[in-house]
Design an enzyme around this catalytic site. Structure first.
Site: not given
Ligand code: PRP
Length: 181
Positions: A164, A98-99, A151, A102
């Protein structure tokens, strides 16, 4: 555009050093195994590309797409799978890549979902951990950096699909009294 790029939080050199360390940790922990690195689309793709080249293990990779929960499902943490794996993971040593973590809801859901498919082992590797925003407790096995509640964009992370491609991680700031999510 109502926002501007602010200061760099993590430089390209800091990322590359940390990714190298994570690659070495994987090589140690998965010695003699052939783990499946599972990147969560889309943000984790940049991290995956570097992480998989930071280890010489015989690894495989796959991708899973998830949709962010809408306002109505925030409290239940329901996440929808929009693009599923292309293979079975039964018996495999799966490492979710995961990146950013949150609230923790996405990865908590993924963990539950993937465990029903009976992997040999299941671990989580996140580049960024926004600890202060956690709503659901999740155990992270590998973390690149813990970051404050700001952010951030770059190195896979976006704001409205932009940024990105930045090779570093920067803080995005609102402009003209605007607000970011
Ligand atoms: C981001 C990130 C995780 C998620 C984390 O994805 O890559 O998958 O949010 O948030 P959380 O811990 O509150 O669940 P995003 O929905 O932004 O999609 P993306 O990777 O396509 O930008």
């Amino acid at each position: 555009m109502g926002h501007r790029l602010g200061r760099i939080l993590i430089t390209q050199d800091e990322i590359s050093l940390r990714v190298r360390e994570l690659g070495q940790a994987l090589a140690r922990d998965y010695q003699g195994k052939d783990p499946l690195l599972l990147a969560v689309l889309k943000g984790a793709v940049v991290f995956l590309a570097d992480l998989m080249r930071a280890t010489e293990l015989p690894i495989a990779c796959d991708f899973i797409g998830v949709s962010s929960y809408g306002a109505s499902s925030r409290t239940t943490g329901v996440v929808k799978i929009t693009a599923d794996l292309s293979q079975t993971i039964e018996g495999r040593d799966v490492l979710v890549v995961e990146d950013i973590i949150d609230t923790g809801r996405t990865v908590a859901y993924l963990k539950r979902n993937l465990l029903t498919r009976h992997p040999g082992s299941l671990r989580i590797c996140a580049l960024l951990d926004k600890v202060g925003r956690r709503e659901v407790e999740v155990e992270l096995d590998y973390v690149g950096f813990s970051i404050p509640n700001e952010f951030v964009v770059g190195y896979g992370l976006d704001y409205m699909s932009l940024y990105r491609n930045l090779p570093y991680i920067a803080v995005l700031e609102p402009e003209d009294g605007g607000k970011l999510p």
